[in-house]
Design a protein around this motif. Structure first.
Motif, PDB file in Angstrom:
ATOM      1  N   VAL A 239      -4.022   1.992   4.075  1.00 12.47           N
ATOM      2  CA  VAL A 239      -5.337   2.586   3.852  1.00 12.47           C
ATOM      3  C   VAL A 239      -5.885   3.091   5.182  1.00 12.47           C
ATOM      4  CG1 VAL A 239      -7.709   2.184   3.080  1.00 12.47           C
ATOM      5  CG2 VAL A 239      -5.810   1.054   1.911  1.00 12.47           C
ATOM      6  N   VAL A 240      -6.359   4.343   5.192  1.00 14.48           N
ATOM      7  CA  VAL A 240      -6.935   4.944   6.399  1.00 14.48           C
ATOM      8  C   VAL A 240      -8.246   5.614   6.027  1.00 14.48           C
ATOM      9  CG1 VAL A 240      -6.641   6.679   8.210  1.00 14.48           C
ATOM     10  CG2 VAL A 240      -4.681   5.329   7.466  1.00 14.48           C
ATOM     11  N   ARG A 241      -9.293   5.357   6.786  1.00 10.33           N
ATOM     12  CA  ARG A 241     -10.553   6.088   6.641  1.00 10.33           C
ATOM     13  C   ARG A 241     -10.483   7.333   7.516  1.00 10.33           C
ATOM     14  NH1 ARG A 241     -12.161   0.587   6.943  1.00 10.33           N
ATOM     15  NH2 ARG A 241     -13.281  -0.146   5.099  1.00 10.33           N
ATOM     16  N   ASN A 242     -10.762   8.488   6.928  1.00 10.06           N
ATOM     17  CA  ASN A 242     -10.654   9.750   7.651  1.00 10.06           C
ATOM     18  C   ASN A 242     -11.809  10.650   7.251  1.00 10.06           C
ATOM     19  OD1 ASN A 242      -9.829  11.947   9.098  1.00 10.06           O
ATOM     20  ND2 ASN A 242      -8.058  12.424   7.813  1.00 10.06           N
ATOM     21  N   GLY A 243     -12.813  10.742   8.115  1.00 13.21           N
ATOM     22  CA  GLY A 243     -13.986  11.550   7.794  1.00 13.21           C
ATOM     23  C   GLY A 243     -14.697  11.017   6.571  1.00 13.21           C
ATOM     24  N   GLU A 244     -14.901  11.891   5.580  1.00  9.26           N
ATOM     25  CA  GLU A 244     -15.585  11.482   4.357  1.00  9.26           C
ATOM     26  C   GLU A 244     -14.611  11.005   3.284  1.00  9.26           C
ATOM     27  OE1 GLU A 244     -18.879  11.186   4.052  1.00  9.26           O
ATOM     28  OE2 GLU A 244     -18.852  11.677   6.184  1.00  9.26           O
ATOM     29  N   SER A 245     -13.364  10.804   3.671  1.00  8.92           N
ATOM     30  CA  SER A 245     -12.337  10.391   2.714  1.00  8.92           C
ATOM     31  C   SER A 245     -11.733   9.042   3.084  1.00  8.92           C
ATOM     32  CB  SER A 245     -11.208  11.433   2.655  1.00  8.92           C
ATOM     33  OG  SER A 245     -11.692  12.692   2.257  1.00  8.92           O
ATOM     34  N   VAL A 246     -11.174   8.402   2.084  1.00 12.91           N
ATOM     35  CA  VAL A 246     -10.311   7.246   2.288  1.00 12.91           C
ATOM     36  C   VAL A 246      -8.950   7.628   1.737  1.00 12.91           C
ATOM     37  CG1 VAL A 246      -9.806   4.875   1.617  1.00 12.91           C
ATOM     38  CG2 VAL A 246     -12.129   5.512   2.231  1.00 12.91           C
ATOM     39  N   ILE A 247      -7.928   7.517   2.576  1.00 13.10           N
ATOM     40  CA  ILE A 247      -6.579   7.895   2.186  1.00 13.10           C
ATOM     41  C   ILE A 247      -5.797   6.623   1.861  1.00 13.10           C
ATOM     42  CG2 ILE A 247      -4.500   9.164   2.807  1.00 13.10           C
ATOM     43  CD1 ILE A 247      -7.087  10.839   2.766  1.00 13.10           C
ATOM     44  N   ILE A 248      -5.262   6.547   0.656  1.00 19.14           N
ATOM     45  CA  ILE A 248      -4.433   5.419   0.233  1.00 19.14           C
ATOM     46  C   ILE A 248      -2.999   5.930   0.095  1.00 19.14           C
ATOM     47  CG2 ILE A 248      -4.013   3.696  -1.559  1.00 19.14           C
ATOM     48  CD1 ILE A 248      -7.005   3.941  -2.277  1.00 19.14           C
ATOM     49  N   GLU A 249      -2.100   5.360   0.859  1.00 18.00           N
ATOM     50  CA  GLU A 249      -0.704   5.773   0.829  1.00 18.00           C
ATOM     51  C   GLU A 249       0.162   4.627   0.315  1.00 18.00           C
ATOM     52  OE1 GLU A 249      -0.500   9.006   4.431  1.00 18.00           O
ATOM     53  OE2 GLU A 249      -0.344   6.881   4.955  1.00 18.00           O
ATOM     54  N   THR A 250       1.010   4.904  -0.629  1.00 17.01           N
ATOM     55  CA  THR A 250       1.909   3.889  -1.183  1.00 17.01           C
ATOM     56  C   THR A 250       3.360   4.271  -0.885  1.00 17.01           C
ATOM     57  OG1 THR A 250       2.170   5.003  -3.321  1.00 17.01           O
ATOM     58  CG2 THR A 250       0.288   3.520  -3.088  1.00 17.01           C
ATOM     59  N   ALA A 251       4.167   3.245  -0.659  1.00 19.06           N
ATOM     60  CA  ALA A 251       5.599   3.476  -0.478  1.00 19.06           C
ATOM     61  C   ALA A 251       6.240   3.732  -1.839  1.00 19.06           C
ATOM     62  CB  ALA A 251       6.236   2.260   0.192  1.00 19.06           C
ATOM     63  N   GLY A 252       7.510   4.067  -1.838  1.00 17.60           N
ATOM     64  CA  GLY A 252       8.224   4.297  -3.077  1.00 17.60           C
ATOM     65  C   GLY A 252       8.928   3.045  -3.565  1.00 17.60           C
ATOM     66  N   ALA A 253       9.325   3.035  -4.830  1.00 19.64           N
ATOM     67  CA  ALA A 253      10.099   1.930  -5.391  1.00 19.64           C
ATOM     68  C   ALA A 253      11.532   2.000  -4.857  1.00 19.64           C
ATOM     69  CB  ALA A 253      10.105   2.015  -6.916  1.00 19.64           C
ATOM     70  N   PRO A 254      12.192   0.858  -4.742  1.00 22.93           N
ATOM     71  CA  PRO A 254      13.573   0.853  -4.232  1.00 22.93           C
ATOM     72  C   PRO A 254      14.497   1.803  -4.990  1.00 22.93           C
ATOM     73  CG  PRO A 254      12.724  -1.383  -4.327  1.00 22.93           C
ATOM     74  CD  PRO A 254      11.696  -0.504  -4.993  1.00 22.93           C
ATOM     75  N   ASN A 255      14.311   1.887  -6.319  1.00 22.99           N
ATOM     76  CA  ASN A 255      15.164   2.778  -7.115  1.00 22.99           C
ATOM     77  C   ASN A 255      14.553   4.162  -7.307  1.00 22.99           C
ATOM     78  OD1 ASN A 255      13.104   2.303  -8.881  1.00 22.99           O
ATOM     79  ND2 ASN A 255      14.335   1.299 -10.451  1.00 22.99           N
ATOM     80  N   GLY A 256      13.342   4.354  -6.762  1.00 23.41           N
ATOM     81  CA  GLY A 256      12.677   5.647  -6.873  1.00 23.41           C
ATOM     82  C   GLY A 256      12.105   5.948  -8.232  1.00 23.41           C
ATOM     83  N   LYS A 257      12.197   4.975  -9.151  1.00 23.76           N
ATOM     84  CA  LYS A 257      11.704   5.196 -10.510  1.00 23.76           C
ATOM     85  C   LYS A 257      10.872   3.996 -10.958  1.00 23.76           C
ATOM     86  CE  LYS A 257      15.722   7.956 -11.932  1.00 23.76           C
ATOM     87  NZ  LYS A 257      16.849   8.062 -12.899  1.00 23.76           N
ATOM     88  N   ASP A 258       9.626   4.240 -11.235  1.00 18.50           N
ATOM     89  CA  ASP A 258       8.745   3.191 -11.755  1.00 18.50           C
ATOM     90  C   ASP A 258       7.414   3.848 -12.069  1.00 18.50           C
ATOM     91  OD1 ASP A 258       8.091   0.669 -12.607  1.00 18.50           O
ATOM     92  OD2 ASP A 258       8.671  -0.317 -10.737  1.00 18.50           O
ATOM     93  N   ASP A 259       6.582   3.161 -12.805  1.00 14.28           N
ATOM     94  CA  ASP A 259       5.253   3.670 -13.117  1.00 14.28           C
ATOM     95  C   ASP A 259       4.239   2.549 -12.972  1.00 14.28           C
ATOM     96  OD1 ASP A 259       5.553   6.494 -14.005  1.00 14.28           O
ATOM     97  OD2 ASP A 259       6.902   5.590 -15.473  1.00 14.28           O
ATOM     98  N   ALA A 260       3.090   2.878 -12.424  1.00  8.56           N
ATOM     99  CA  ALA A 260       2.019   1.901 -12.284  1.00  8.56           C
ATOM    100  C   ALA A 260       0.697   2.635 -12.143  1.00  8.56           C
ATOM    101  CB  ALA A 260       2.270   0.991 -11.084  1.00  8.56           C
ATOM    102  N   HIS A 261      -0.377   1.916 -12.408  1.00 10.60           N
ATOM    103  CA  HIS A 261      -1.718   2.460 -12.221  1.00 10.60           C
ATOM    104  C   HIS A 261      -2.222   2.069 -10.837  1.00 10.60           C
ATOM    105  CE1 HIS A 261      -2.890   2.789 -16.783  1.00 10.60           C
ATOM    106  NE2 HIS A 261      -1.706   3.331 -16.508  1.00 10.60           N
TER     107      HIS A 261
END
Length: 251
Positions: free
Chosen positions: A141-163
């Motif tokens: 998570v990074v605060r940048n100006g008026e935004s908050v940027i949330i970055e997630t890594a990928g799944a080991p197999n590259g395939k999955d779904d989540a909220h």
């Protein structure tokens, strides 16, 4: 030595200018503990104390969901919301249970234990880590100006779904219980949940979500959960999590 110090200070300055927040943010938690509790339940104060202790450790996303189905006992929970009650009921259906109870602690969306037993909560966290069912998807998570940027890594197999779920919570607060089973007690509640909302979808690939800073910079803080949800809308395993603390001076 002076050169090393200069490089270190320059690196810190770069991080700060990028908006990285240190404060009480939790970016690499060992697990998520969701406690379903009630001010009107006489079995809950020990569980509230357990949650307080977990918050102090600083390495667990600890959330207090106050439910309203014990309000008939003589005291209306001042922190309860229908959404918290509904989330617990959905978990109950996901676990195949006809009834829910308090205090109930749900660990990583996978297992539940009695919330007043610190040893059981700790053992569940450790067992899930040991068996690869901990938080396996890093979230930054990074605060940048008026935004908050949330970055997630990928799944080991590259395939999955989540909220991507945002769980807003209020600051720590003491409450004097005036009636009901806990009459006369002053209990301090930590991270009481005020709102839960879905902010996006993750499909197993590295992803970047940009949110208005005002949306996450509310009083108390906000937990970010990367949680699987089945076709019936029932909550499942939590794959990753982080906590964004409210900034000083926020309303």
């Amino acid at each position: 030595m002076k050169k090393r110090l200069f490089l270190c200070l320059a690196a810190c300055a770069a991080l700060l200018s990028a908006g990285v927040s240190f404060a009480s943010d939790i970016l690499k938690p060992r697990g998520v503990v969701e406690l379903f509790t009630s001010q009107g339940c006489n079995s809950c104060p020990p569980a509230d104390a357990v949650l307080n202790g977990l918050v102090k450790t600083g390495d667990v996303v600890a959330l207090g969901y106050h439910v309203d189905y014990w309000d008939y006992l003589g005291w209306k929970d001042t922190l309860a919301t229908p959404d918290s009650t509904e989330r617990q009921k959905l978990y109950g259906k996901a676990f195949g249970k006809r009834e829910v109870y308090t205090p109930q602690a749900i660990i990583n969306g996978r297992v539940h234990v009695k919330g007043g037993k610190r040893g059981a909560v700790g053992a569940a966290l450790s067992e899930l880590e040991r068996t690869g069912q901990g938080l396996t998807i890093p979230i930054n998570v990074v605060r940048n100006g008026e935004s908050v940027i949330i970055e997630t890594a990928g799944a080991p197999n590259g395939k999955d779904d989540a909220h991507l779920i945002l769980v807003h919570f209020a600051p720590r607060q003491p409450v004097t219980i005036e009636r009901g089973e806990n009459k006369g007690q002053i209990i301090t509640y930590v991270n009481p949940v005020t709102d839960v909302q879905t902010a996006g979808m993750w499909h197993g690939k590295p992803a970047r979500f940009e949110l208005p800073r005002s949306e996450v910079n509310k009083q108390g803080g906000c937990a970010v959960l990367l949680q699987k949800v089945n076709k019936e809308g029932l909550p499942g395993p939590i794959l990753g999590a982080a906590v964004i603390s409210a900034e000083a001076g926020s309303p």
